[in-house]
Design a protein around this motif. Sequence first.
Motif, PDB file in Angstrom:
ATOM      1  N   LYS A 196      19.428  13.533  -7.437  1.00  0.00           N
ATOM      2  CA  LYS A 196      19.232  12.186  -7.988  1.00  0.00           C
ATOM      3  C   LYS A 196      19.195  11.143  -6.880  1.00  0.00           C
ATOM      4  N   ASP A 197      20.072  11.263  -5.903  1.00  0.00           N
ATOM      5  CA  ASP A 197      20.102  10.281  -4.824  1.00  0.00           C
ATOM      6  C   ASP A 197      18.885  10.416  -3.908  1.00  0.00           C
ATOM      7  N   ASN A 198      18.355  11.632  -3.763  1.00  0.00           N
ATOM      8  CA  ASN A 198      17.106  11.810  -3.022  1.00  0.00           C
ATOM      9  C   ASN A 198      15.969  11.045  -3.691  1.00  0.00           C
ATOM     10  N   ILE A 199      15.922  11.134  -5.007  1.00  0.00           N
ATOM     11  CA  ILE A 199      14.860  10.456  -5.757  1.00  0.00           C
ATOM     12  C   ILE A 199      15.056   8.938  -5.711  1.00  0.00           C
ATOM     13  N   LYS A 200      16.312   8.509  -5.745  1.00  0.00           N
ATOM     14  CA  LYS A 200      16.612   7.081  -5.715  1.00  0.00           C
ATOM     15  C   LYS A 200      16.372   6.463  -4.340  1.00  0.00           C
ATOM     16  N   PHE A 201      16.334   7.291  -3.302  1.00  0.00           N
ATOM     17  CA  PHE A 201      16.245   6.756  -1.939  1.00  0.00           C
ATOM     18  C   PHE A 201      15.045   5.832  -1.746  1.00  0.00           C
ATOM     19  N   LEU A 238       0.832  -1.203   0.000  1.00  0.00           N
ATOM     20  CA  LEU A 238       0.000   0.000   0.000  1.00  0.00           C
ATOM     21  C   LEU A 238       0.867   1.254   0.000  1.00  0.00           C
ATOM     22  N   GLU A 239       1.958   1.207   0.738  1.00  0.00           N
ATOM     23  CA  GLU A 239       2.866   2.342   0.792  1.00  0.00           C
ATOM     24  C   GLU A 239       3.470   2.636  -0.578  1.00  0.00           C
ATOM     25  N   HIS A 240       3.667   1.591  -1.385  1.00  0.00           N
ATOM     26  CA  HIS A 240       4.193   1.785  -2.742  1.00  0.00           C
ATOM     27  C   HIS A 240       3.241   2.640  -3.577  1.00  0.00           C
ATOM     28  N   LYS A 241       1.961   2.582  -3.264  1.00  0.00           N
ATOM     29  CA  LYS A 241       0.954   3.276  -4.058  1.00  0.00           C
ATOM     30  C   LYS A 241       0.759   4.730  -3.626  1.00  0.00           C
ATOM     31  N   CYS A 242       1.470   5.146  -2.573  1.00  0.00           N
ATOM     32  CA  CYS A 242       1.298   6.500  -2.040  1.00  0.00           C
ATOM     33  C   CYS A 242       2.600   7.280  -2.148  1.00  0.00           C
ATOM     34  N   GLY A 243       2.505   8.502  -2.648  1.00  0.00           N
ATOM     35  CA  GLY A 243       3.657   9.397  -2.695  1.00  0.00           C
ATOM     36  C   GLY A 243       3.369  10.628  -1.860  1.00  0.00           C
ATOM     37  N   MET A 284      16.457   9.866 -13.433  1.00  0.00           N
ATOM     38  CA  MET A 284      16.559  10.896 -14.461  1.00  0.00           C
ATOM     39  C   MET A 284      15.230  11.093 -15.170  1.00  0.00           C
ATOM     40  N   LEU A 285      14.458  10.019 -15.321  1.00  0.00           N
ATOM     41  CA  LEU A 285      13.134  10.136 -15.919  1.00  0.00           C
ATOM     42  C   LEU A 285      12.233  10.994 -15.041  1.00  0.00           C
ATOM     43  N   LYS A 286      12.282  10.801 -13.722  1.00  0.00           N
ATOM     44  CA  LYS A 286      11.468  11.603 -12.813  1.00  0.00           C
ATOM     45  C   LYS A 286      11.891  13.069 -12.849  1.00  0.00           C
ATOM     46  N   ILE A 287      13.198  13.294 -12.942  1.00  0.00           N
ATOM     47  CA  ILE A 287      13.708  14.660 -13.030  1.00  0.00           C
ATOM     48  C   ILE A 287      13.162  15.350 -14.270  1.00  0.00           C
ATOM     49  N   GLU A 288      13.151  14.629 -15.381  1.00  0.00           N
ATOM     50  CA  GLU A 288      12.597  15.186 -16.629  1.00  0.00           C
ATOM     51  C   GLU A 288      11.093  15.414 -16.501  1.00  0.00           C
ATOM     52  N   MET A 289      10.389  14.494 -15.848  1.00  0.00           N
ATOM     53  CA  MET A 289       8.936  14.600 -15.716  1.00  0.00           C
ATOM     54  C   MET A 289       8.507  15.873 -15.008  1.00  0.00           C
ATOM     55  N   VAL A 290       9.295  16.305 -14.010  1.00  0.00           N
ATOM     56  CA  VAL A 290       8.895  17.477 -13.234  1.00  0.00           C
ATOM     57  C   VAL A 290       9.486  18.769 -13.778  1.00  0.00           C
ATOM     58  N   GLY A 291      10.158  18.689 -14.925  1.00  0.00           N
ATOM     59  CA  GLY A 291      10.635  19.892 -15.582  1.00  0.00           C
ATOM     60  C   GLY A 291      11.942  20.445 -15.050  1.00  0.00           C
ATOM     61  N   LEU A 308       8.821  16.869  -5.552  1.00  0.00           N
ATOM     62  CA  LEU A 308       7.744  16.211  -6.290  1.00  0.00           C
ATOM     63  C   LEU A 308       8.275  14.992  -7.032  1.00  0.00           C
ATOM     64  N   ALA A 309       9.461  15.115  -7.609  1.00  0.00           N
ATOM     65  CA  ALA A 309      10.069  13.974  -8.314  1.00  0.00           C
ATOM     66  C   ALA A 309      10.273  12.806  -7.359  1.00  0.00           C
ATOM     67  N   ARG A 310      10.729  13.104  -6.146  1.00  0.00           N
ATOM     68  CA  ARG A 310      10.911  12.015  -5.174  1.00  0.00           C
ATOM     69  C   ARG A 310       9.566  11.403  -4.782  1.00  0.00           C
ATOM     70  N   ALA A 311       8.536  12.242  -4.666  1.00  0.00           N
ATOM     71  CA  ALA A 311       7.208  11.725  -4.338  1.00  0.00           C
ATOM     72  C   ALA A 311       6.681  10.790  -5.423  1.00  0.00           C
ATOM     73  N   LEU A 312       7.153  10.995  -6.652  1.00  0.00           N
ATOM     74  CA  LEU A 312       6.706  10.179  -7.788  1.00  0.00           C
ATOM     75  C   LEU A 312       7.606   8.972  -8.034  1.00  0.00           C
ATOM     76  N   ALA A 313       8.611   8.788  -7.180  1.00  0.00           N
ATOM     77  CA  ALA A 313       9.648   7.785  -7.426  1.00  0.00           C
ATOM     78  C   ALA A 313       9.093   6.383  -7.639  1.00  0.00           C
ATOM     79  N   LEU A 314       8.065   6.002  -6.882  1.00  0.00           N
ATOM     80  CA  LEU A 314       7.531   4.640  -6.956  1.00  0.00           C
ATOM     81  C   LEU A 314       6.251   4.558  -7.792  1.00  0.00           C
ATOM     82  N   ASP A 315       6.031   5.573  -8.642  1.00  0.00           N
ATOM     83  CA  ASP A 315       4.842   5.613  -9.508  1.00  0.00           C
ATOM     84  C   ASP A 315       3.550   5.432  -8.692  1.00  0.00           C
TER      85      ASP A 315
END
Length: 247
Positions: free
Chosen positions: A95-100, A75-80, A118-125, A148-155
């Motif tokens: 990048k490492d924050n997003i990878k965490f 369930l936690e995977h589904k929440c950002g 890097m994909l998340k970084i691009e997604m948030v502009g 926001l990119a880190r919040a989106l890390a796990l889709d």
Amino acid sequence: MGVHDLVVGFGDTVILDHLDLDVYRGEILGVIGASGSGKSVLTRAILGLLPKRAGQIEIFGEDVDTISPDAKRLLEHKCGVMFQNGALFSALTVKDNIKFPMREHLHLSDGLLDEMAMLKIEMVGLPADAADKSPSELSGGMTKRAALARALALDPQIIFLDEPTSGLDPIGAAEFDVLIGSLHNTLDMTVFMVTHDVDSLHQICDRVAAIGDGRVIAAGTIAAMLASNNPWLHAYFNGVRGRSGAA
């Protein structure tokens, strides 16, 4: 997602008093209220970061108090979550924050983790060179996007945003609203957004829930909020800082 009869307090002070709120799948819900009304407390209680005294919280139809540890982890995977001030780890690069969270929950190679970050970084502009910057090297707007990119890390299927445009200038706030709206449509996710930004409510929110006296005093569309006879809502949307009060 549903919150039913929720009670949260600190010592003798009750912050949320038998609060009820439904969040519909796929919507952007704006949560408003006066300072100290319990908006952020509600978010943290839903996420399990604050204990509750009573009530029930269901996410994707699952009672968070009764599911197994493995089910809760899924369930936690589904929440950002994007916290108000970003809450980025100062010792890590963007990048490492997003990878965490990816390292914590996914079993992938470093190369693949780098590609996903890097994909998340691009997604948030954010520009690609932001990846190797530390949080202290970022502007306020870039910090918001990195968080926001880190919040989106796990889709995630649902994302919690705590005052996402706080501290941004009007142009930056409007651009961030557009970004949230675009990601919401592209990723087909639910957005639970605590905010005080009236423009955000008008621009991207499907519904608004107003908290007062520890409960949800009104929930509905912007049109319903504007038509409400509640004195606080009337002042909030029609006061000098509201849209209709602008020169």
